[in-house]
Design an enzyme around this catalytic site. Structure first.
Site, PDB file in Angstrom:
ATOM      1  N   ASP A  12       0.788  -1.251   0.000  1.00  0.00           N
ATOM      2  CA  ASP A  12       0.000   0.000   0.000  1.00  0.00           C
ATOM      3  C   ASP A  12       0.819   1.301   0.000  1.00  0.00           C
ATOM      4  O   ASP A  12       0.518   2.223   0.774  1.00  0.00           O
ATOM      5  CB  ASP A  12      -0.967   0.020   1.203  1.00  0.00           C
ATOM      6  CG  ASP A  12      -1.998  -1.112   1.162  1.00  0.00           C
ATOM      7  OD1 ASP A  12      -1.973  -1.908   0.216  1.00  0.00           O
ATOM      8  OD2 ASP A  12      -2.825  -1.187   2.093  1.00  0.00           O
ATOM      9  N   HIS A  85     -10.527   7.069   1.991  1.00  0.00           N
ATOM     10  CA  HIS A  85      -9.165   6.935   1.444  1.00  0.00           C
ATOM     11  C   HIS A  85      -9.157   5.886   0.339  1.00  0.00           C
ATOM     12  O   HIS A  85     -10.001   4.998   0.317  1.00  0.00           O
ATOM     13  CB  HIS A  85      -8.164   6.533   2.551  1.00  0.00           C
ATOM     14  CG  HIS A  85      -8.449   5.169   3.104  1.00  0.00           C
ATOM     15  ND1 HIS A  85      -9.407   4.947   4.069  1.00  0.00           N
ATOM     16  CD2 HIS A  85      -7.937   3.950   2.805  1.00  0.00           C
ATOM     17  CE1 HIS A  85      -9.458   3.665   4.347  1.00  0.00           C
ATOM     18  NE2 HIS A  85      -8.587   3.017   3.587  1.00  0.00           N
ATOM     19  N   LYS A 110      -7.188  -4.933  -2.892  1.00  0.00           N
ATOM     20  CA  LYS A 110      -7.944  -5.464  -1.748  1.00  0.00           C
ATOM     21  C   LYS A 110      -8.839  -4.376  -1.188  1.00  0.00           C
ATOM     22  O   LYS A 110      -8.575  -3.188  -1.367  1.00  0.00           O
ATOM     23  CB  LYS A 110      -6.972  -5.982  -0.678  1.00  0.00           C
ATOM     24  CG  LYS A 110      -6.056  -4.899  -0.160  1.00  0.00           C
ATOM     25  CD  LYS A 110      -4.989  -5.467   0.735  1.00  0.00           C
ATOM     26  CE  LYS A 110      -4.084  -4.372   1.234  1.00  0.00           C
ATOM     27  NZ  LYS A 110      -4.774  -3.335   2.018  1.00  0.00           N
ATOM     28  N   CYS A 155      -2.043  -2.871   7.629  1.00  0.00           N
ATOM     29  CA  CYS A 155      -1.961  -3.793   6.493  1.00  0.00           C
ATOM     30  C   CYS A 155      -0.689  -4.633   6.488  1.00  0.00           C
ATOM     31  O   CYS A 155      -0.722  -5.798   6.115  1.00  0.00           O
ATOM     32  CB  CYS A 155      -2.177  -3.034   5.192  1.00  0.00           C
ATOM     33  SG  CYS A 155      -3.902  -2.480   5.064  1.00  0.00           S
TER      34      CYS A 155
HETATM   35  C1  VGL Z   1      -4.618   0.599   5.765  1.00  0.00           C
HETATM   36  C2  VGL Z   1      -6.178   1.498   7.180  1.00  0.00           C
HETATM   37  C3  VGL Z   1      -7.147   1.387   6.216  1.00  0.00           C
HETATM   38  C4  VGL Z   1      -3.204   0.179   5.550  1.00  0.00           C
HETATM   39  C5  VGL Z   1      -5.581   0.476   4.787  1.00  0.00           C
HETATM   40  O1  VGL Z   1      -2.755   0.117   4.388  1.00  0.00           O
HETATM   41  O2  VGL Z   1      -2.510  -0.094   6.557  1.00  0.00           O
HETATM   42  N1  VGL Z   1      -4.927   1.100   6.963  1.00  0.00           N
HETATM   43  N2  VGL Z   1      -6.843   0.886   5.019  1.00  0.00           N
HETATM   44 ZN    ZN Z   2      -8.298   0.976   3.487  1.00  0.00          ZN
END
Ligand code: VGL
Ligand code: ZN
Length: 202
Positions: A12, A85, A110, A155
Site C-alpha cells: 500500500d 481513502h 484489496k 496492512c
Molecule cells: C490501511 C487502514 C485502512 C493500511 C488500509 O494500508 O494499513 N490502513 N486501510
Molecule cells: Zn483501506
C-alpha cells in the site's frame, strides 16, 4: 539477487497513505528509496493496493454521526472507521509516483467489497475470504516472504500474521515501514507479529 523462493511484498505505498494524502502515515514516503532498492534483490515482487468503492463500510463518512478513527462492530468483528481513502480510480489510490512499480510481477487489490475491509493481502477482515495471493505465491514456489510498506500496524502486520499462519517464513523490515499508531496499535501489532513467528528486522 535472492533465491527463487523469496518474494518481496510491498504493501500500500499509495498517495493517500503518504504526506498530503487523506489517511497520511507520518513520513510514509520516506521509505520509498529503500523499497525501490529492495525491488532489485527479489526474484518475485508483489505490490498491494488498497482499493475501496466510495460506499465502503470502513469509511466513517458512510456511518451517519460516526467520527473518523472511532471503533464500530461489523458482523466479522471490531472495525476502525477510517477517513475516506484510496477510492478506486482516484489519485489518492494511485501508487506514489516515486515508487518503482515497473519491476512488479503482480499488483493485488484489496478492500473492493463494500461490506468488508481487507487489511491483509491474504484474507479480508473476516479472516476467511481469500484474495488469491496465497495461490499465486505457492504456484510460483515461494516459501519466504519479506514485507515492507504502509502501515506497519495495519496492512503490513495483518499480512505478516496471515502469511506466517499459512506456513510462509516471514520477515518484516521495519525500517522500510511506517505506522499509523492508533491507541497503541503499533505495540500490539509488533507483539502479534512476534507471537505468530514473524521475524522483525530493521
Ligand atoms: C490501511 C487502514 C485502512 C493500511 C488500509 O494500508 O494499513 N490502513 N486501510
Ligand atoms: Zn483501506
Amino acid at each position: 539477487m535472492r533465491p527463487e523462493h523469496e518474494a518481496l511484498i510491498v504493501v500500500d505505498i499509495q498517495n493517500d497513505f503518504c504526506p498530503g494524502g487523506l489517511l497520511a502515515v507520518a513520513d510514509g514516503d520516506a521509505i520509498i528509496p529503500s523499497v525501490n532498492a529492495l525491488l532489485d534483490d527479489f526474484p518475485v515482487r508483489v505490490l498491494t493496493q488498497d482499493w475501496h468503492p466510495a460506499n465502503h463500510l470502513s469509511f466513517a463518512a458512510n456511518h451517519p454521526g460516526a467520527q473518523p478513527f472511532s471503533l464500530t462492530q461489523m458482523p466479522y468483528g471490531p472495525q476502525v472507521l477510517w477517513p475516506v481513502h484510496c477510492v478506486q480510480g482516484t489519485d489518492g489510490a494511485a501508487f506514489h509516483r516515486e515508487l518503482r512499480t515497473g519491476p512488479a510481477d503482480l499488483v493485488i487489490r484489496k478492500g473492493f467489497r463494500p461490506q468488508i475491509d481487507s487489511y491483509s493481502a491474504f484474507f479480508e477482515n473476516d479472516h476467511k475470504t481469500p484474495t488469491g495471493l496465497e495461490g499465486y505465491l505457492r504456484n510460483r514456489g515461494v516459501t519466504h516472504l519479506t514485507l515492507v510498506g504502509l502501515a506497519t500496524d495495519f496492512c503490513v502486520a495483518y499480512s505478516a500474521v496471515d502469511a506466517a499462519r499459512l506456513g510462509f517464513s516471514v520477515t518484516v523490515l521495519e525500517g522500510a515501514c511506517r505506522a499509523i499508531d492508533l491507541n497503541g496499535s503499533l505495540a500490539q501489532a509488533r507483539a502479534d507479529m512476534r507471537a505468530a513467528g514473524v521475524t522483525l528486522k530493521d
